[in-house]
Write an enzyme that holds these catalytic residues in place. Structure first.
Site, PDB file in Angstrom:
ATOM      1  N   LYS A  41       0.970  -1.201   0.126  1.00 44.12           N
ATOM      2  CA  LYS A  41       0.192   0.063  -0.189  1.00 44.12           C
ATOM      3  C   LYS A  41       0.900   1.427   0.193  1.00 44.12           C
ATOM      4  O   LYS A  41       0.516   2.407  -0.741  1.00 44.12           O
ATOM      5  CB  LYS A  41      -0.858  -0.012   1.154  1.00 44.12           C
ATOM      6  N   ASN A  49      -0.016   9.926  -4.577  1.00 40.92           N
ATOM      7  CA  ASN A  49      -0.677  10.666  -3.815  1.00 40.92           C
ATOM      8  C   ASN A  49      -0.033  11.962  -3.921  1.00 40.92           C
ATOM      9  O   ASN A  49      -0.731  13.091  -3.998  1.00 40.92           O
ATOM     10  CB  ASN A  49      -1.097  10.157  -2.563  1.00 40.92           C
ATOM     11  N   SER A 116      -6.758  12.026  -1.328  1.00 47.36           N
ATOM     12  CA  SER A 116      -7.292  12.776   0.027  1.00 47.36           C
ATOM     13  C   SER A 116      -6.244  13.902   0.396  1.00 47.36           C
ATOM     14  O   SER A 116      -6.488  14.833   1.041  1.00 47.36           O
ATOM     15  CB  SER A 116      -7.266  11.540   0.908  1.00 47.36           C
ATOM     16  N   GLU A 128      -0.704  13.171   5.477  1.00 44.74           N
ATOM     17  CA  GLU A 128       0.008  12.252   6.125  1.00 44.74           C
ATOM     18  C   GLU A 128       1.133  11.902   5.357  1.00 44.74           C
ATOM     19  O   GLU A 128       1.753  10.586   5.517  1.00 44.74           O
ATOM     20  CB  GLU A 128      -1.037  10.912   5.800  1.00 44.74           C
TER      21      GLU A 128
END
Length: 163
Positions: A41, A49, A116, A128
């Site tokens: 992941k 991202n 996100s 994050e």
């Protein structure tokens, strides 16, 4: 969602938790190798991202050769760090194998994905990044491995968070 004991293993409690989550209507699977699953992941999120967030584009645009060169470098660095951590990344034995999977399967499936991280930046929230590229860069440093792309993208996101 995958659930397991860290760094590896499963037991009745993990199996019951996975079943409880499935009963709630959420896909969940117990896994004996959660560390490898987390790294799998991590590859995906680190590769797409932050670059998509910085460029304000959905994932599909990152197939552009110029963006893909950055994606490739990020993945290659993450593979070296995973190897130094003693983590195998099956079924992708090499960064090239994972990049092919990313390009032909994952990227098309999420081409229009709304990031996100971009939503966090737009909302003035901390991202994050420290748990993604920032973590890869920190582990690389601990092992004495260069990870300039992961370091750079993490710093750029941190800068963007401050704007």
């Amino acid at each position: 969602m995958k659930i397991g004991r860290f760094p590896s293993g499963t037991d009745d409690a993990v199996e019951r938790l996975a079943a409880l989550i499935r009963d709630a209507g959420i896909r969940a699977e117990a896994t004996a190798d959660i560390r490898t699953d987390i790294w799998g992941k991590t590859l995906y999120t680190c590769a797409l991202n932050p670059l998509g967030a910085l460029m304000n584009v959905p994932y599909g645009v990152l197939a552009d050769p110029h963006a893909w060169a950055v994606v490739t470098a990020i993945v290659e660095e993450a593979y070296r760090v995973a190897e130094a951590e003693g983590v195998a990344l099956p079924p992708w034995e090499t960064p090239a194998a994972y990049l092919e999977y990313l390009r032909t399967a994952q990227l098309p499936a999420t081409a229009a994905h709304h990031l996100s991280m971009l939503q966090d930046i737009a909302g003035g929230r901390k991202t994050e990044i420290d748990f993604m590229n920032g973590a890869v860069a920190a582990l690389a440093e601990r092992h004495g491995i260069g990870a300039p792309y992961n370091t750079c993208i993490a710093e750029l996101i941190r800068f963007r968070e401050r704007l």
